[in-house]
Design a protein around this motif. Structure first.
Motif, short mmCIF file in Angstrom:
data_model
loop_
_atom_site.label_atom_id
_atom_site.label_comp_id
_atom_site.label_asym_id
_atom_site.label_seq_id
_atom_site.Cartn_x
_atom_site.Cartn_y
_atom_site.Cartn_z
N ARG A 1 -8.52 2.91 4.33
CA ARG A 1 -8.84 3.00 5.76
C ARG A 1 -7.97 2.05 6.58
O ARG A 1 -7.41 2.44 7.62
CB ARG A 1 -10.32 2.69 5.98
CG ARG A 1 -10.81 2.89 7.41
CD ARG A 1 -12.33 2.84 7.47
NE ARG A 1 -12.81 1.51 7.13
CZ ARG A 1 -13.00 0.53 8.03
NH1 ARG A 1 -12.72 0.75 9.30
NH2 ARG A 1 -13.45 -0.64 7.67
N ILE A 2 -7.82 0.81 6.10
CA ILE A 2 -6.99 -0.15 6.81
C ILE A 2 -5.53 0.28 6.79
O ILE A 2 -4.80 0.14 7.78
CB ILE A 2 -7.14 -1.56 6.19
CG1 ILE A 2 -8.61 -2.01 6.25
CG2 ILE A 2 -6.25 -2.56 6.92
CD1 ILE A 2 -9.21 -2.03 7.63
N PHE A 3 -5.08 0.84 5.66
CA PHE A 3 -3.70 1.32 5.57
C PHE A 3 -3.43 2.40 6.60
O PHE A 3 -2.40 2.39 7.29
CB PHE A 3 -3.44 1.84 4.16
CG PHE A 3 -2.09 2.47 3.97
CD1 PHE A 3 -0.93 1.73 4.10
CD2 PHE A 3 -1.98 3.82 3.66
CE1 PHE A 3 0.33 2.31 3.94
CE2 PHE A 3 -0.73 4.40 3.49
CZ PHE A 3 0.43 3.65 3.63
N GLU A 4 -4.35 3.36 6.75
CA GLU A 4 -4.16 4.44 7.72
C GLU A 4 -4.13 3.88 9.14
O GLU A 4 -3.34 4.33 9.98
CB GLU A 4 -5.27 5.47 7.57
CG GLU A 4 -5.18 6.27 6.27
CD GLU A 4 -6.33 7.25 6.10
OE1 GLU A 4 -7.20 7.30 7.01
OE2 GLU A 4 -6.37 7.95 5.07
N ILE A 5 -5.00 2.88 9.43
CA ILE A 5 -5.01 2.28 10.76
C ILE A 5 -3.68 1.59 11.05
O ILE A 5 -3.09 1.74 12.12
CB ILE A 5 -6.18 1.27 10.89
CG1 ILE A 5 -7.53 2.00 10.88
CG2 ILE A 5 -6.05 0.44 12.16
CD1 ILE A 5 -8.72 1.08 10.78
N LEU A 6 -3.19 0.84 10.07
CA LEU A 6 -1.93 0.13 10.26
C LEU A 6 -0.76 1.09 10.43
O LEU A 6 0.12 0.87 11.27
CB LEU A 6 -1.67 -0.80 9.06
CG LEU A 6 -2.44 -2.12 9.05
CD1 LEU A 6 -2.25 -2.82 7.71
CD2 LEU A 6 -1.99 -3.02 10.19
N GLN A 7 -0.73 2.16 9.63
CA GLN A 7 0.35 3.15 9.78
C GLN A 7 0.34 3.74 11.18
O GLN A 7 1.39 3.91 11.81
CB GLN A 7 0.18 4.26 8.74
CG GLN A 7 0.82 3.97 7.40
CD GLN A 7 0.98 5.23 6.58
OE1 GLN A 7 0.08 6.05 6.50
NE2 GLN A 7 2.13 5.38 5.97
N GLY A 8 -0.86 4.10 11.67
CA GLY A 8 -0.95 4.66 13.02
C GLY A 8 -0.50 3.67 14.08
O GLY A 8 0.20 4.03 15.03
N ALA B 1 0.83 -1.21 0.00
CA ALA B 1 0.00 0.00 0.00
C ALA B 1 0.86 1.25 0.00
O ALA B 1 0.51 2.27 -0.61
CB ALA B 1 -0.92 -0.01 1.22
N ARG B 2 2.00 1.19 0.68
CA ARG B 2 2.89 2.34 0.69
C ARG B 2 3.47 2.61 -0.69
O ARG B 2 3.57 3.75 -1.13
CB ARG B 2 4.00 2.12 1.72
CG ARG B 2 5.07 3.19 1.74
CD ARG B 2 5.82 3.22 3.05
NE ARG B 2 6.16 1.93 3.57
CZ ARG B 2 7.19 1.19 3.15
NH1 ARG B 2 7.95 1.65 2.18
NH2 ARG B 2 7.45 0.02 3.70
N HIS B 3 3.84 1.54 -1.40
CA HIS B 3 4.43 1.69 -2.73
C HIS B 3 3.37 1.78 -3.84
O HIS B 3 3.67 2.27 -4.93
CB HIS B 3 5.34 0.51 -3.04
CG HIS B 3 6.63 0.50 -2.30
ND1 HIS B 3 7.62 1.42 -2.52
CD2 HIS B 3 7.08 -0.32 -1.30
CE1 HIS B 3 8.64 1.16 -1.72
NE2 HIS B 3 8.34 0.12 -0.95
N LEU B 4 2.15 1.29 -3.55
CA LEU B 4 1.13 1.13 -4.60
C LEU B 4 1.71 0.35 -5.78
O LEU B 4 1.50 0.68 -6.95
CB LEU B 4 0.58 2.49 -5.04
CG LEU B 4 -0.30 3.22 -4.01
CD1 LEU B 4 -0.76 4.56 -4.55
CD2 LEU B 4 -1.50 2.36 -3.61
N SER B 5 2.44 -0.70 -5.43
CA SER B 5 3.09 -1.55 -6.44
C SER B 5 3.45 -2.87 -5.80
O SER B 5 4.20 -2.90 -4.81
CB SER B 5 4.33 -0.87 -7.01
OG SER B 5 5.11 -1.79 -7.75
#
Length: 314
Positions: free
Chosen positions: A77-84, A27-31
């Motif tokens: 949404r899940i990406f933001e939760i995991l980053q936090g 998700a961070r790379h979108l690749s």
């Protein structure tokens, strides 16, 4: 804490945590390909892990297109939760005493600010926080925090950073600067309109989407000198290069006070048309992604930058 909704957390088990980490990197790379490189996997293995996670959660995380992927709304949404959650975990693992503050900080800075303002001050930070490892990167573009693994950026900008957290670090003022010899040769202090016979030196990438002559235009409009601007120009992609050219008699540049004041004080540069003035709304800003908890190493670095800025306040 990873505060996932009950319907999601109930579907997670120990076998899914590797898949969550794979999703976080992808998700961070979108690749999937770049995620595979970072994780030392094949792109196919990354895709299989994401598929297993989507099946377990009963959620579609990515939109898959021919040559690229993007996050779905649920995936975002899940990406933001995991980053936090990862930020909170990193903070929890750090020692509480200031003497033990440690870890890496990736800082992105405009080249001229790094060269003229930041780098000469770094010895003090290194002495205070010997366990913090600073990774300094420079460039003229607005950085993509998601793909570049940058913790903090220092920009010369107008303060508009949608979706990011920002704080003005210090103000900036502008004035034309040149060598004493150049000012005398063109009699600039006798008649400001002798500027029209000069060569103007430009930082063509002063800020994001700036015109090549943006700073000169700001100054000339404020001082009603637009008609005096000459047609002969030299352009650079860094402010410090245009100032160096001015110091070596190539023309007259727009000087930013925070970056050139030591050269004015040493008489390497002069202000032929008077002192510095606020032109427009362009100052220096610290910018980073929104975070519930800012790691202590980043907090102390930002506090140190503010302390440096206060010592050079206009």
């Amino acid at each position: 804490m990873l505060n996932l909704p009950p319907r999601i957390s109930s579907r997670l088990n120990s076998s899914q945590f590797a898949n969550l980490h794979t999703f976080l990197v992808a998700a961070r790379h979108l690749s999937f390909a770049r995620a595979a490189q970072e994780l030392c996997l094949t792109a196919s293995a990354v895709s299989h892990r994401i598929n297993r996670l989507e099946t377990a959660l009963a959620i579609k995380l990515f939109k898959r297109m021919t040559r690229q992927v993007s996050l779905t709304d649920e995936g975002e949404r899940i990406f933001e939760i995991l980053q936090g959650a990862m930020g909170e975990l990193s903070e929890a693992l750090e020692h509480s005493s200031q003497a033990d503050i440690a870890g890496p900080i990736a800082l992105y800075v405009r080249p001229s600010v790094a060269q003229c303002w930041l780098v000469p001050r770094l010895a003090d930070f290194v002495e205070r926080y010997p366990l913090v490892s600073l990774d300094l990167r420079v460039g003229n573009d607005n950085v993509d925090f998601r793909t570049r693994n940058i913790d903090l950026a220092l920009y010369y900008a107008n303060g508009e950073f949608p979706g990011l957290t920002s704080m003005r670090l210090m103000q900036e003022r502008l004035a034309p600067v040149c060598s004493p010899e150049y000012a005398q040769r063109h009699r600039l202090q006798e008649d400001p309109y002798n500027l029209r016979h000069c060569i103007t030196l430009h930082d063509s990438l002063a800020w994001d989407h700036a015109a090549f002559d943006a700073e000169w235009t700001l100054w000339a409009e404020q001082h009603q000198m637009l008609t005096a601007l000459p047609k002969r120009t030299l352009t650079f992609d860094r402010c410090d290069l245009s100032v160096t050219a001015a110091m070596n008699h190539a023309g007259i540049a727009i000087g930013r006070e925070q970056l050139v004041q030591k050269h004015v004080q040493s008489s390497e540069l002069v202000l032929p048309f008077g002192g510095f003035s606020q032109c427009g709304h362009y100052d220096y800003y610290l910018v980073h992604p929104p975070q519930n908890t800012v790691p202590k190493r980043l907090q102390v670095f930002m506090n140190w930058l503010r302390e440096c800025a206060q010592h050079t306040a206009l």
